[in-house]
Design a protein around this motif. Structure first.
Motif, short mmCIF file in Angstrom:
data_model
loop_
_atom_site.label_atom_id
_atom_site.label_comp_id
_atom_site.label_asym_id
_atom_site.label_seq_id
_atom_site.Cartn_x
_atom_site.Cartn_y
_atom_site.Cartn_z
N CYS A 183 1.28 -1.15 -0.10
CA CYS A 183 -0.49 -0.32 0.48
C CYS A 183 1.17 0.90 -0.03
O CYS A 183 1.97 1.23 0.19
CB CYS A 183 -1.16 -0.02 1.40
N ASN A 185 -0.79 4.32 0.64
CA ASN A 185 -1.51 5.53 1.03
C ASN A 185 -1.06 5.76 2.82
O ASN A 185 -1.43 7.58 2.72
CB ASN A 185 -2.62 5.22 1.25
N GLN A 227 -4.32 -4.35 -0.34
CA GLN A 227 -5.11 -3.82 1.05
C GLN A 227 -5.64 -2.16 0.11
O GLN A 227 -6.89 -1.70 0.42
CB GLN A 227 -4.30 -2.87 1.00
S1 SF4 Z 1 -5.40 1.99 6.25
FE1 SF4 Z 1 -5.66 0.74 3.87
S2 SF4 Z 1 -5.29 2.71 2.87
FE2 SF4 Z 1 -4.57 3.45 4.82
S3 SF4 Z 1 -2.32 2.89 4.78
FE3 SF4 Z 1 -3.87 0.80 5.70
S4 SF4 Z 1 -3.36 -0.57 4.24
FE4 SF4 Z 1 -3.31 1.26 3.23
#
Ligand code: SF4
Length: 496
Positions: A183, A185, A227
Motif C-alpha cells: 500500500c 497510502n 490492501q
Molecule cells: S488503512 Fe488501508 S489504505 Fe490506509 S495505509 Fe492502511 S492499508 Fe493502506
C-alpha cells in the motif's frame, strides 16, 4: 524500492529444498498454523500450508499434535498483537513438552523491529522468523533449521511478487485471489505500508490464469484481494499508451464466467465511475461495496491522511446507488482517533445515518508503533472512547436491523455455504449483496439428492457451493431467515 519478481529458477531452487526436507522428514510429521488478521493473511496461510503439504507434512487438528507450528501474525490492531503473544505463551508450553517441535513466526508483525527484538530477547524457543515477502522461501528457511542452525531469523525487505507458489485452498467453493500487494497510502494510523511494502500489482495475465483455473475447478466464488484494490494496475506499464486498472481487471474477471466475484478492500479516494459501471453491468459481480469510512469528520480524515471528505464519500454512495439501487454497503470506522472531539464524532454518526450501512466493523483506535498517529499525544480518554463506541454500535445495530427488515419478502439468489451454525435443520449462505441468510429446505430435496431424510450435515456438505433461491421470511440484526424455494445450480460434486 522496486518490485522483485521471483523467477522460476528461484522457485525451482526452493523446490530443491522441498525434496531434500521430504527425505529428512519423520513419517507422519504434522504442522499447525495460527493465522491472525485479514483475508490477505488467510491467503498467505493457504500458500504456507500448500508448501508444507508438498514437503510431506499433514495438517494437525490441534497444535499439541504438531511437529512444526507456524504463526502468521497481523499488526493492524492491538488485539491481534496481544492474541499472538498470548498464543506464543501456549506454544512455549507445548515446546517444553516436545523439545523437537519447530516454531516459526511470520507475517506483518515480523516486519516491525520491536516485535522481532522482543522475540529475540524473551522467546528463545522461536526457531524461525520470516517476513511477508519471504513466504516462498519457507523451504529454504526450514532446511537451514533442520540442518542445525539454531535460530533462523531472516526477514527480507524486498517488495516481491512470487508467482507459481502453490495454494491449498481452505474452502472448496470460495477462493481467495490476491491481485496486488502493499500500500502507498500511509494513512497516519496504519502500519501496513511499513509491513507489506509499496503497491505492486500482479500481471493481469497471471491473475486471469489463476481465475480461469478456478473456473475450471468449479469454484463458485472468488474474493479479489488487495490492501487497496482500486489502485490495481497503477504500477503496471501502459500497453500502447493505454493503462489497465481495477475496473478493467474486474470486467475481464467477470467475463471468465465465474459465478460470483467479490473484492476488498476499496479506498474511497480511488473509486471510479468506470468501476461502478462495471459492477452495474455484470450480474456476477457482487452487489455490495465494502468502503472504509474511518471517520465522518473532514478534520479527522485530514489528520488520518485519507484524502477524501465526508461529502465525497457520500457522493460515491449516491453514484453507486444511482447505478445499483439495491447495492449494500459495509464499512470500517475508527473511534477515538487522537484529537477526535464530540463534534467530529457526531459527524461520523451523521454519515452512518445517511448511508445506512448493512454492517460496520467498528474499532477503538489503538496506536501502532512506527506510525505518525502513535506520536500524537492528544489522546482521547478511554472512558470517552468507550462511550462513543457504544453509541456508534447502538446506531449501527439499529441500522443493520432496518436494512434486514427491508429484505423480508424478497427472494435473492444465495450461494450455499453449508450447515447453519446455530440453527438446527437449516443451511446458511450469502446473497450477492452480502446478506447472511439462514434457511430451511424443501422436504423433497433429500430424496432428490439421494441423502437420508433429515441428515442436514450431509445436505450442507453436498450443497456447499451451489446456488439456490431463498424467500426471506424474517429479519434479525446480523442475518435473516428464510426458506429455500428453488435449487438453481447443481452442487459441483453432483455434476458429472
Ligand atoms: S488503512 Fe488501508 S489504505 Fe490506509 S495505509 Fe492502511 S492499508 Fe493502506
Amino acid at each position: 524500492m522496486s518490485t522483485v519478481y521471483i523467477s522460476n529458477e528461484e522457485w525451482e531452487r526452493q523446490r530443491g529444498f522441498i525434496n531434500t526436507i521430504r527425505a529428512l522428514l519423520k513419517p507422519e510429521a504434522q504442522f499447525y498454523v495460527y493465522t491472525y488478521g485479514c483475508q490477505l493473511n488467510d491467503n498467505d496461510t493457504e500458500k504456507l500450508k500448500a508448501i508444507l503439504l508438498e514437503i510431506g507434512y499433514s495438517e494437525a487438528g490441534e497444535p499439541n499434535d504438531a511437529d512444526l507450528i507456524l504463526m502468521n501474525t497481523c499488526s493492524v490492531r492491538g488485539n491481534a498483537d496481544q492474541r499472538f503473544f498470548g498464543n506464543l505463551g501456549i506454544v512455549k508450553t507445548i515446546k517444553e513438552k516436545n523439545p523437537e517441535l519447530i516454531v516459526g513466526v511470520c507475517g506483518c508483525m515480523m516486519k516491525v523491529d520491536e516485535h522481532v527484538e522482543r522475540i529475540r530477547r524473551s522467546y528463545h524457543f522461536v526457531d524461525i522468523i520470516f517476513g511477508t515477502s519471504d513466504i516462498h522461501r519457507l523451504p529454504e528457511l526450514l532446511y537451514r533449521r533442520l540442518s542445525g542452525v539454531r535460530r533462523v531469523y531472516d526477514v527480507t525487505d524486498d517488495d516481491v511478487i512470487a508467482e507459481g507458489v502453490p495454494i491449498a485452498r481452505e474452502r472448496r467453493y470460495r477462493a481467495l485471489c490476491t491481485i496486488m500487494y502493499g500500500c502507498n497510502n500511509f494513512c497516519s494510523y496504519c502500519i501496513v505500508p511499513y509491513t507489506r511494502g509499496r503497491e505492486r500489482s500482479r500481471a493481469k495475465d497471471q491473475v486471469l490464469q489463476e481465475i480461469n483455473e478456478l473456473v475450471a475447478e468449479g469454484f463458485s466464488e472468488v474474493m479479489l484481494l488487495g490492501q487497496n484494490v482500486n489502485a490495481y494496475g497503477k504500477d503496471l506499464p501502459a500497453e500502447n499508451g493505454v493503462g489497465y486498472g481495477f475496473a478493467d481487471l474486474l470486467e475481464d474477471v467477470a467475463a471468465t464466467g465465474l459465478p460470483r466475484i467479490r473484492f476488498m478492500t476499496s479506498h474511497p479516494k480511488d473509486i471510479t465511475a468506470e468501476l461502478l459501471d462495471v459492477m452495474a453491468a455484470n450480474d456476477n459481480i457482487e452487489m455490495h461495496l465494502h468502503l472504509p469510512l474511518q471517520s465522518g469528520s473532514d478534520r479527522i480524515l485530514k489528520e488520518m491522511n485519507r484524502h477524501y471528505t465526508a461529502a465525497h464519500y457520500l457522493e460515491i454512495i449516491e453514484a453507486a446507488r444511482r447505478r445499483m439501487p439495491h447495492i449494500s454497503f459495509s464499512t470500517d470506522i475508527i473511534v477515538g482517533f487522537p484529537g477526535e472531539t464530540e463534534d467530529d464524532f457526531q459527524a461520523t454518526l451523521d454519515v452512518v445515518e445517511k448511508v445506512g450501512f448493512d454492517s460496520a466493523y467498528t474499532f477503538q483506535y489503538s496506536p501502532r508503533i512506527g506510525t505518525p498517529a502513535a506520536l500524537d499525544e492528544n489522546k482521547v480518554p478511554q472512558e470517552i472512547v468507550t462511550e462513543r463506541f457504544d453509541r456508534l454500535l447502538a446506531l449501527q445495530n439499529q441500522n443493520s436491523l432496518k436494512v434486514n427488515e427491508r429484505r423480508v419478502g424478497t427472494a435473492p439468489e444465495v450461494l450455499i455455504e453449508g450447515l447453519a451454525d446455530h440453527y438446527e435443520g437449516q443451511l446458511t449462505g450469502r446473497s450477492s449483496d452480502n446478506c447472511l441468510i439462514n434457511f430451511t429446505v424443501q422436504d423433497d430435496i433429500f430424496e432428490k439428492l439421494g441423502i437420508e431424510w433429515g441428515d442436514y450435515s450431509a445436505l450442507g456438505a453436498t450443497l456447499e457451493g451451489a446456488f439456490c433461491r431463498v424467500e426471506i421470511t424474517s429479519a434479525r440484526m446480523f442475518s435473516v431467515n428464510g426458506k429455500m424455494v428453488e435449487l438453481i445450480s447443481s452442487p459441483s460434486s453432483l455434476v458429472s
